[in-house]
Write a protein that holds these residues in place. Structure first.
Motif, mmCIF file in Angstrom:
data_model
loop_
_atom_site.group_PDB
_atom_site.id
_atom_site.type_symbol
_atom_site.label_atom_id
_atom_site.label_comp_id
_atom_site.label_asym_id
_atom_site.label_seq_id
_atom_site.Cartn_x
_atom_site.Cartn_y
_atom_site.Cartn_z
ATOM 1 N N SER A 95 0.879 -1.215 0.044
ATOM 2 C CA SER A 95 -0.057 -0.060 0.136
ATOM 3 C C SER A 95 0.777 1.424 0.034
ATOM 4 O O SER A 95 0.666 2.164 -0.878
ATOM 5 N N ASP A 99 1.769 4.270 -6.007
ATOM 6 C CA ASP A 99 1.737 5.653 -6.626
ATOM 7 C C ASP A 99 0.182 6.250 -6.511
ATOM 8 O O ASP A 99 -0.534 6.048 -7.425
ATOM 9 N N THR A 100 -0.062 6.971 -5.617
ATOM 10 C CA THR A 100 -1.270 7.591 -5.579
ATOM 11 C C THR A 100 -1.712 8.525 -6.872
ATOM 12 O O THR A 100 -2.728 9.194 -6.797
ATOM 13 N N HIS A 101 -0.709 8.979 -7.553
ATOM 14 C CA HIS A 101 -0.896 10.212 -8.459
ATOM 15 C C HIS A 101 -1.633 9.484 -9.614
ATOM 16 O O HIS A 101 -1.987 10.004 -10.712
ATOM 17 N N GLU A 105 -3.321 2.819 -9.286
ATOM 18 C CA GLU A 105 -2.733 2.767 -7.944
ATOM 19 C C GLU A 105 -3.618 3.271 -6.826
ATOM 20 O O GLU A 105 -3.735 2.873 -5.827
ATOM 21 N N ALA A 106 -3.856 4.374 -7.236
ATOM 22 C CA ALA A 106 -4.789 5.461 -6.411
ATOM 23 C C ALA A 106 -6.018 4.542 -5.768
ATOM 24 O O ALA A 106 -6.301 4.598 -4.614
ATOM 25 N N ARG A 109 -5.208 1.582 -3.444
ATOM 26 C CA ARG A 109 -4.507 1.967 -2.530
ATOM 27 C C ARG A 109 -5.841 2.443 -1.530
ATOM 28 O O ARG A 109 -5.961 1.918 -0.394
ATOM 29 N N GLU A 110 -6.883 2.926 -2.054
ATOM 30 C CA GLU A 110 -8.082 3.345 -1.495
ATOM 31 C C GLU A 110 -8.704 2.128 -0.991
ATOM 32 O O GLU A 110 -9.248 2.127 0.089
ATOM 33 N N ASP A 113 -6.921 0.491 1.834
ATOM 34 C CA ASP A 113 -7.185 1.012 3.178
ATOM 35 C C ASP A 113 -8.555 0.853 3.757
ATOM 36 O O ASP A 113 -8.800 0.788 5.034
#
Length: 135
Positions: A95, A99-101, A105-106, A109-110, A113
Motif C-alpha cells: 500500500s 503511486d497515488t498519482h 494505484e490510487a 490503495r483506497e 485502506d
C-alpha cells in the motif's frame, strides 16, 4: 418448517397474514439461504490494479489473503501467474509503495485502506489449513 413452506407457496403474500412464529421461521430460512449463497460467492471484479496491470483479488470472503494475478504475458517470481500476500505487514508495504498519482494505484490503495482493519484481523488469526500461496 415443511408446513410453513407449503403455506408460503399457497399464500399470495409472503409477509402479509403471517403469524409471529411463521415470520420468525421465514426469517431463519432466509438467513440460512443467504449464508449458503455467501459460501459460494466469489468476486467477479478485482480489488484493483497496479501500474503494471497486475490485478489484486480477495477471493470469496477470505480476507486472510490478497491474491496477485500477473499481467498478461508476465510471470511473477518463481514462474507462476499468481502470488499471494498473507501477512498484513506485506500488504501495508504494498500500500505504501503504490503511486497515488496514478488512477489505478490510487484506487487500489483506497480499497486496501478500506479493507485494512478486516484484513489485519483475519491475517493475525492462527493460519487455517491453507493451500500453498504459490500456484
Amino acid at each position: 418448517e415443511e408446513k410453513f413452506q407449503l403455506r408460503l407457496s399457497q399464500s399470495s403474500s409472503l409477509v402479509r397474514g403471517l403469524r409471529k412464529e411463521e415470520l420468525a421461521v421465514k426469517r431463519r430460512l432466509d438467513l440460512r439461504f443467504r449464508q449458503r449463497l455467501d459460501i459460494h460467492r466469489f468476486r467477479t471484479d478485482p480489488v484493483g490494479q497496479d501500474r503494471f496491470y497486475r490485478r489484486y483479488w480477495v477471493l470469496g470472503d477470505d480476507l486472510s489473503r490478497l491474491w496477485v494475478e500477473a499481467a498478461p504475458g508476465e510471470e511473477l517470481g518463481g514462474g507462476g501467474r499468481w502470488r499471494c500476500y498473507s501477512r498484513i505487514e506485506d500488504v501495508e508495504a504494498l500500500s505504501r509503495a503504490l503511486d497515488t498519482h496514478g488512477l489505478r494505484e490510487a484506487a487500489l490503495r483506497e480499497t486496501l485502506d478500506l479493507l485494512h482493519d478486516s484484513m489485519a484481523h483475519e491475517m493475525s488469526m492462527p493460519p487455517r489449513a491453507r493451500p500453498s500461496p504459490l500456484l
